[in-house]
Scaffold this active site. Structure first.
Site, mmCIF file in Angstrom:
data_model
loop_
_atom_site.group_PDB
_atom_site.id
_atom_site.type_symbol
_atom_site.label_atom_id
_atom_site.label_comp_id
_atom_site.label_asym_id
_atom_site.label_seq_id
_atom_site.Cartn_x
_atom_site.Cartn_y
_atom_site.Cartn_z
ATOM 1 N N LYS A 1 43.430 51.421 44.960
ATOM 2 C CA LYS A 1 42.240 50.565 45.066
ATOM 3 C C LYS A 1 41.595 50.705 46.447
ATOM 4 C CE LYS A 1 42.316 46.205 45.778
ATOM 5 N NZ LYS A 1 42.762 44.810 45.720
ATOM 6 N N ASP B 1 39.413 45.729 41.387
ATOM 7 C CA ASP B 1 40.180 44.592 41.906
ATOM 8 C C ASP B 1 40.205 43.518 40.813
ATOM 9 O OD1 ASP B 1 37.685 43.475 41.854
ATOM 10 O OD2 ASP B 1 37.773 42.646 43.869
#
Ligand code: SF4
Length: 212
Positions: A120, A138
């Protein structure tokens, strides 16, 4: 969800916010990297408060490395998990100095070798610092993609792959920020503000809270 609807959603998100950006405050790829590492399970506001004091004193891998963990911690101690974040940031600075000539690396594989940097975070850096059309999934994007039907998936990686494949090219660069901001301020976790939502007629969520 079909392509027309998907395109219409992005068109509206773009109309609301033509040039979206991260809410983290940074002046370089390295500052962004440090901020993103600090932002895990913390708000952007709390990170900005800390980096506003830290970066004028130290904002390069060399300078932060020289602070050491003990010197870095006082700047970031108001942020959750600051002990492990301090350790990761110092190790990351060391690696950037030793392996990457003092510069934040530009590939996913290299970024993911840095302590505290997972898929991420690598996606955020590639997208926001280096202008690549990656989508970092996220908690906000995961929720919005699943609720709306833009890209359903059981894991962040599944959603990321589907979003990347299905998002029309012209919207891919900014999709990351539009969806995060939409999740943060409108399509909230506990109580989505469907009554205020600009894509309410396009969203396929069955439990819209229209009474709100
Ligand atoms: S209509 Fe409701 S559930 Fe759908 S995107 Fe908007 S806020 Fe989220």
């Amino acid at each position: 969800m079909n392509r027309e609807k998907r395109t219409a959603i992005y068109r509206r998100l773009r109309a609301n916010d033509p040039d979206p950006d991260t809410e983290l405050e940074y002046e370089s790829a390295f500052e962004l990297l440090v901020s993103v590492i600090l932002s895990a399970q913390a708000t952007d506001i709390s990170v900005n408060k800390a980096t506003k004091i830290l970066f004028p004193k130290a904002n390069t891998p060399q300078a932060i490395y020289e602070l050491g963990e003990a010197g870095l911690k006082p700047y970031i101690k108001s942020i959750g998990l600051f002990n492990s974040k301090a350790e990761n940031i110092i190790k990351t600075c060391r690696l950037i100095l030793d392996e990457f000539g003092g510069e934040v690396p530009r590939t996913r594989d290299e970024l993911e070798t840095l302590p505290g940097v997972g898929r991420k975070t690598a996606n955020v850096i590639l997208n926001t610092a280096f202008g690549e059309p990656t989508i970092a999934v996220d908690t906000h994007i995961f929720r919005v993609a699943n609720r709306t039907g833009l890209a359903k998936g059981k894991t962040p990686l599944e959603v990321e792959k589907r979003l990347t494949k299905l998002t029309p090219e012209e919207y891919r660069q900014n999709a990351h920020h539009w969806l995060i901001l939409h999740g943060r301020y409108v399509c909230k976790a506990r109580k989505p503000e469907c009554g205020e939502c600009s894509i309410v007629d396009l969203c396929e969520y069955r439990k819209k809270t229209l009474a709100a």
